[in-house]
Design a protein around this motif. Sequence first.
Motif, PDB file in Angstrom:
ATOM      1  N   GLY A  39     -10.246  35.128  18.566  1.00 25.97           N
ATOM      2  CA  GLY A  39     -10.286  36.006  17.399  1.00 25.97           C
ATOM      3  C   GLY A  39      -9.776  37.372  17.837  1.00 25.97           C
ATOM      4  N   THR A  68     -13.506  34.180  11.963  1.00 26.84           N
ATOM      5  CA  THR A  68     -13.618  35.275  10.995  1.00 26.84           C
ATOM      6  C   THR A  68     -12.325  36.084  10.889  1.00 26.84           C
ATOM      7  OG1 THR A  68     -15.963  35.405  11.557  1.00 26.84           O
ATOM      8  CG2 THR A  68     -15.037  37.293  10.404  1.00 26.84           C
ATOM      9  N   SER A  72     -10.898  38.348   6.649  1.00 26.25           N
ATOM     10  CA  SER A  72     -11.491  39.661   6.351  1.00 26.25           C
ATOM     11  C   SER A  72     -10.891  40.248   5.078  1.00 26.25           C
ATOM     12  CB  SER A  72     -11.248  40.612   7.525  1.00 26.25           C
ATOM     13  OG  SER A  72      -9.911  41.063   7.513  1.00 26.25           O
ATOM     14  N   SER A  73     -11.316  41.461   4.742  1.00 20.71           N
ATOM     15  CA  SER A  73     -10.720  42.163   3.592  1.00 20.71           C
ATOM     16  C   SER A  73      -9.362  42.749   3.964  1.00 20.71           C
ATOM     17  CB  SER A  73     -11.639  43.285   3.104  1.00 20.71           C
ATOM     18  OG  SER A  73     -12.898  42.786   2.775  1.00 20.71           O
ATOM     19  N   LYS A  74      -8.998  42.655   5.222  1.00 20.61           N
ATOM     20  CA  LYS A  74      -7.680  43.045   5.737  1.00 20.61           C
ATOM     21  C   LYS A  74      -7.465  44.554   5.713  1.00 20.61           C
ATOM     22  CE  LYS A  74      -6.301  38.514   4.183  1.00 20.61           C
ATOM     23  NZ  LYS A  74      -7.221  37.878   5.132  1.00 20.61           N
ATOM     24  N   LEU A  75      -8.577  45.286   5.842  1.00 19.36           N
ATOM     25  CA  LEU A  75      -8.479  46.743   5.907  1.00 19.36           C
ATOM     26  C   LEU A  75      -8.672  47.217   7.342  1.00 19.36           C
ATOM     27  CD1 LEU A  75     -10.537  47.914   2.793  1.00 19.36           C
ATOM     28  CD2 LEU A  75      -8.045  48.073   3.129  1.00 19.36           C
ATOM     29  N   HIS A  77      -9.890  50.360   8.552  1.00 19.92           N
ATOM     30  CA  HIS A  77     -10.497  51.493   7.837  1.00 19.92           C
ATOM     31  C   HIS A  77     -11.587  52.192   8.629  1.00 19.92           C
ATOM     32  CE1 HIS A  77     -13.722  48.742   5.780  1.00 19.92           C
ATOM     33  NE2 HIS A  77     -13.458  48.370   7.000  1.00 19.92           N
ATOM     34  N   ALA A 212      -8.458  24.503  22.880  1.00 21.08           N
ATOM     35  CA  ALA A 212      -9.138  24.339  24.176  1.00 21.08           C
ATOM     36  C   ALA A 212     -10.576  24.794  23.985  1.00 21.08           C
ATOM     37  CB  ALA A 212      -8.457  25.165  25.245  1.00 21.08           C
ATOM     38  N   VAL A 214     -14.449  25.307  24.893  1.00 19.84           N
ATOM     39  CA  VAL A 214     -15.398  25.412  26.003  1.00 19.84           C
ATOM     40  C   VAL A 214     -16.637  24.601  25.640  1.00 19.84           C
ATOM     41  CG1 VAL A 214     -16.934  26.998  27.235  1.00 19.84           C
ATOM     42  CG2 VAL A 214     -14.538  27.617  26.848  1.00 19.84           C
ATOM     43  N   THR A 251     -17.097  35.173  20.951  1.00 17.94           N
ATOM     44  CA  THR A 251     -17.115  34.005  20.081  1.00 17.94           C
ATOM     45  C   THR A 251     -17.758  34.276  18.720  1.00 17.94           C
ATOM     46  OG1 THR A 251     -19.008  33.321  21.427  1.00 17.94           O
ATOM     47  CG2 THR A 251     -16.949  32.199  21.836  1.00 17.94           C
ATOM     48  N   LEU A 362     -17.191  34.674   7.774  1.00 13.86           N
ATOM     49  CA  LEU A 362     -18.562  34.941   8.215  1.00 13.86           C
ATOM     50  C   LEU A 362     -18.616  36.198   9.074  1.00 13.86           C
ATOM     51  CD1 LEU A 362     -19.631  31.297   9.168  1.00 13.86           C
ATOM     52  CD2 LEU A 362     -20.052  32.526   7.016  1.00 13.86           C
ATOM     53  N   ARG A 363     -19.374  37.193   8.626  1.00 13.85           N
ATOM     54  CA  ARG A 363     -19.537  38.413   9.423  1.00 13.85           C
ATOM     55  C   ARG A 363     -20.455  38.104  10.609  1.00 13.85           C
ATOM     56  NH1 ARG A 363     -20.434  39.558   4.262  1.00 13.85           N
ATOM     57  NH2 ARG A 363     -18.897  40.851   3.210  1.00 13.85           N
ATOM     58  N   PRO A 364     -20.023  38.443  11.817  1.00 19.70           N
ATOM     59  CA  PRO A 364     -20.924  38.255  12.960  1.00 19.70           C
ATOM     60  C   PRO A 364     -21.836  39.473  13.072  1.00 19.70           C
ATOM     61  CG  PRO A 364     -18.707  38.884  13.713  1.00 19.70           C
ATOM     62  CD  PRO A 364     -18.700  38.949  12.210  1.00 19.70           C
ATOM     63  N   TYR A 397     -13.188  44.441  12.661  1.00 21.19           N
ATOM     64  CA  TYR A 397     -11.805  44.185  13.058  1.00 21.19           C
ATOM     65  C   TYR A 397     -11.140  45.475  13.556  1.00 21.19           C
ATOM     66  CZ  TYR A 397      -7.318  41.736  12.770  1.00 21.19           C
ATOM     67  OH  TYR A 397      -6.130  41.136  13.074  1.00 21.19           O
TER      68      TYR A 397
HETATM   69  C1  FAD Z   1     -15.700  38.887   4.388  1.00 19.98           C
HETATM   70  C2  FAD Z   1     -15.383  39.789   5.543  1.00 19.98           C
HETATM   71  C3  FAD Z   1     -14.603  40.924   5.349  1.00 19.98           C
HETATM   72  C4  FAD Z   1     -14.321  41.758   6.421  1.00 19.98           C
HETATM   73  N1  FAD Z   1     -13.495  42.816   6.225  1.00 19.98           N
HETATM   74  C5  FAD Z   1     -13.185  43.636   7.252  1.00 19.98           C
HETATM   75  C6  FAD Z   1     -12.259  44.683   7.068  1.00 19.98           C
HETATM   76  O1  FAD Z   1     -11.659  44.843   6.005  1.00 19.98           O
HETATM   77  N2  FAD Z   1     -12.007  45.496   8.112  1.00 19.98           N
HETATM   78  C7  FAD Z   1     -12.639  45.345   9.316  1.00 19.98           C
HETATM   79  O2  FAD Z   1     -12.393  46.152  10.207  1.00 19.98           O
HETATM   80  N3  FAD Z   1     -13.483  44.309   9.544  1.00 19.98           N
HETATM   81  C8  FAD Z   1     -13.761  43.455   8.544  1.00 19.98           C
HETATM   82  N4  FAD Z   1     -14.590  42.384   8.740  1.00 19.98           N
HETATM   83  C9  FAD Z   1     -15.155  42.139  10.079  1.00 19.98           C
HETATM   84  C10 FAD Z   1     -14.160  41.439  11.001  1.00 19.98           C
HETATM   85  O3  FAD Z   1     -13.382  40.511  10.306  1.00 19.98           O
HETATM   86  C11 FAD Z   1     -14.886  40.741  12.151  1.00 19.98           C
HETATM   87  O4  FAD Z   1     -15.766  41.660  12.757  1.00 19.98           O
HETATM   88  C12 FAD Z   1     -13.933  40.232  13.226  1.00 19.98           C
HETATM   89  O5  FAD Z   1     -12.887  39.482  12.666  1.00 19.98           O
HETATM   90  C13 FAD Z   1     -14.702  39.375  14.236  1.00 19.98           C
HETATM   91  O6  FAD Z   1     -13.786  38.925  15.197  1.00 19.98           O
HETATM   92  P1  FAD Z   1     -14.264  38.094  16.465  1.00 19.98           P
HETATM   93  O7  FAD Z   1     -13.074  37.913  17.336  1.00 19.98           O
HETATM   94  O8  FAD Z   1     -15.443  38.765  17.090  1.00 19.98           O
HETATM   95  O9  FAD Z   1     -14.779  36.711  15.872  1.00 19.98           O
HETATM   96  P2  FAD Z   1     -13.899  35.465  15.377  1.00 19.98           P
HETATM   97  O10 FAD Z   1     -12.671  35.896  14.698  1.00 19.98           O
HETATM   98  O11 FAD Z   1     -14.800  34.566  14.624  1.00 19.98           O
HETATM   99  O12 FAD Z   1     -13.458  34.768  16.727  1.00 19.98           O
HETATM  100  C14 FAD Z   1     -14.318  33.959  17.493  1.00 19.98           C
HETATM  101  C15 FAD Z   1     -13.501  32.800  18.017  1.00 19.98           C
HETATM  102  O13 FAD Z   1     -14.233  32.099  19.012  1.00 19.98           O
HETATM  103  C16 FAD Z   1     -13.816  30.748  18.952  1.00 19.98           C
HETATM  104  N5  FAD Z   1     -14.812  29.902  19.621  1.00 19.98           N
HETATM  105  C17 FAD Z   1     -16.092  29.677  19.236  1.00 19.98           C
HETATM  106  N6  FAD Z   1     -16.685  28.816  20.073  1.00 19.98           N
HETATM  107  C18 FAD Z   1     -15.764  28.488  21.010  1.00 19.98           C
HETATM  108  C19 FAD Z   1     -15.775  27.616  22.130  1.00 19.98           C
HETATM  109  N7  FAD Z   1     -16.873  26.886  22.462  1.00 19.98           N
HETATM  110  N8  FAD Z   1     -14.648  27.510  22.881  1.00 19.98           N
HETATM  111  C20 FAD Z   1     -13.530  28.230  22.573  1.00 19.98           C
HETATM  112  N9  FAD Z   1     -13.468  29.048  21.505  1.00 19.98           N
HETATM  113  C21 FAD Z   1     -14.577  29.183  20.740  1.00 19.98           C
HETATM  114  C22 FAD Z   1     -13.733  30.473  17.462  1.00 19.98           C
HETATM  115  O14 FAD Z   1     -12.941  29.346  17.172  1.00 19.98           O
HETATM  116  C23 FAD Z   1     -13.145  31.785  16.941  1.00 19.98           C
HETATM  117  O15 FAD Z   1     -11.739  31.720  16.779  1.00 19.98           O
HETATM  118  C24 FAD Z   1     -14.857  41.491   7.707  1.00 19.98           C
HETATM  119  C25 FAD Z   1     -15.619  40.335   7.897  1.00 19.98           C
HETATM  120  C26 FAD Z   1     -15.859  39.476   6.833  1.00 19.98           C
HETATM  121  C27 FAD Z   1     -16.620  38.223   7.055  1.00 19.98           C
END
Ligand code: FAD
Length: 599
Positions: A39, A68, A72-75, A77, A212, A214, A251, A362-364, A397
């Motif tokens: 991500g 996630t 996202s909302s693609k901002l 911001h 791949a 884990v 993750t 899904l917001r983490p 993001y």
């Molecule tokens: C509805 C919504 C709107 C949002 N709007 C905004 C916004 O406008 N602006 C902003 O800044 N933020 C926004 N956010 C927040 C932002 O999108 C997230 O905080 C961010 O995308 C999280 O990224 P991440 O890499 O931590 O998680 P993720 O993108 O979920 O990445 C985690 C990755 O880990 C991988 N993974 C999991 N388990 C394993 C495993 N065992 N082995 C290998 N890979 C694994 C998954 O497949 C996944 O691809 C929004 C969130 C939501 C839900």
Amino acid sequence: MRDPSVSRYTAGRLSPIRRTSDLRRLRDEEFDVLVIGGGVTGAGAAVDAASRGLKVALVEARDFAAGTSSRSSKLIHGGLRYLEQLELHLVHEALTERGLLATRLAPHLVRPVPIMVPLPAANPAKRVWQRGYYGLGVAAYDVFAGVFGGGRGMPLHRHLSRNGARHLFPSLQADKISGAIRYYDGQVDDARLVVNLARTAAAQGAAVVTSARVTGFVREARQVVGVRVKDLEAPGSAEFEVRAKTVVAATGVWSDDMSAMLRDVGLRPGLRVRASKGVHLVVPRSAITGEAGLILRTATSVLFVLPWGGHWIIGTTDTDWQLDRSHPAASARDIRYLLDQVNEVLDRPLTTDDIEGVYAGLRPLLSGEADSTSKLSREHAVVEPMLGLLLVAGGKYTTYRVMAADVIDRAVRRLGGPALESRTDQLPLLGADGYAAAWRDRQDMARRHGVTTGVVEHLLERYGTLTVHLLAMMAADPELAVPLDGAPEYLAAEVAYAALAEGALHLDDVLTRRTRISIETAHRGAETAEHAARVMGAVLGWDETVRRREVEHYQARVTAERESQTMPDDLAADAARVGAPDVRGLTADRRAVLLEADL
Ligand SMILES: Cc1cc2nc3c(=O)[nH]c(=O)nc-3n(C[C@H](O)[C@H](O)[C@H](O)COP(=O)(O)OP(=O)(O)OC[C@H]3O[C@@H](n4cnc5c(N)ncnc54)[C@H](O)[C@@H]3O)c2cc1C
């Protein structure tokens, strides 16, 4: 480190051959840092570590941004809400990142989007107060970005009268407002930025492998020294070990699974992450007349109505989610809620017939319990629950680079050696170098390549200066210069390029994340699937059986999603959605109650 005799572009090409050689590297080498999760956080961490000169691997269970980070909302911001809550350090941090991304790191992907804050109709005294209150907030936002943010990268805000607001947004019910304020934030194709980050990491020498998964950690005594990986493209093959001095788990909503993999040693996870579902609707641009986005207050949160190319994105909801995390489903109730909210202010109410696409993410969210070794801000946390393993989660993001720098700082400290500093604030992503000049010369570029300026603009805004590679492919094979069936704003070349250079392995990757056809067309990509599969299959050597399977899987996914969106609630929507399993053969990804209890 990248071989200096190889160009940055070539080194960042995620081709099928590159996947094979990176898989070999995973088996044969020991890495300084292995990142789990492709991500925005994990891909950002891989760029950070690789650009410090460390030996890096990035493994992703499905596709880049399949979690996630494509939903996202693609901002990009600062968060007006944080300003209201006087969380000034968070606003400062996010606006700094916004400026960097829009001006230096990814100007080809992050662009200003105008957003209107409507001021509700009220008596004169309240009107003055509202204008003062919101006006001050938005002014502070601009000042923060300009003075402290290291460059705004966005135009300044403007006050609008009621007529001015109506002019900018004719679809707004005029009797409900007394005026408005227009400000700017950044907008990004979230999935594309992540692919770009992954490629930038690869260009810096990282081994980058999707599909791949884990499945466990390799331990020596009480230290993590690597991971076990399953190659989901070779279901019959055995799992294998990857050795690393430090493992970084980025993750997102799967963070608790990482801790659960170590539960036999009585590990305290250090952080817990819960999932909150946010749903967005996509409607055609013609459904609403307006030249700017809207930010509206709802009873519990805010609602955005944002221009998105030839469409509008409307979102979002905010509800707890404990079902399938790989395919969160939007229910009819979510859709009704969004339509009701937006119809409060529109002069022509939207109906379900207006909807082209729906997506749920899904917001983490961090849910308490950050141990003493953690660095916990309200936004994100980095913890080391076991020697050799770092977990990073939370945040948003926009601030991925800050999270990445934090976790890799921690990794560098544990690795010993020289104190290497993060330099990602100085590192333009692939396609960003020379972008301003390329945009200025776009008409010339179109003439030289015998295409319209519109085609060049479309490509520049998605590939930056890498556009020349797509134009060369189109010149060499005219079949790649044609629009895709059912999605004429995209070209066949984009599908071929996704498979050749952007690590796309399945039709779903191309229709959902390299392009956004799955949410931008009323048929949701069903009418594009055959054409895209032919183009992709030619690059990846698919025979008729594979091509058929890819198309059938995609169609089944669309059917299951449509069905889930007619269901009254989350449980029924989830049951309908899991009817179409992941193309990578993952089993349904339910949050196991058993694991929860064990933690
Ligand atoms: C509805 C919504 C709107 C949002 N709007 C905004 C916004 O406008 N602006 C902003 O800044 N933020 C926004 N956010 C927040 C932002 O999108 C997230 O905080 C961010 O995308 C999280 O990224 P991440 O890499 O931590 O998680 P993720 O993108 O979920 O990445 C985690 C990755 O880990 C991988 N993974 C999991 N388990 C394993 C495993 N065992 N082995 C290998 N890979 C694994 C998954 O497949 C996944 O691809 C929004 C969130 C939501 C839900």
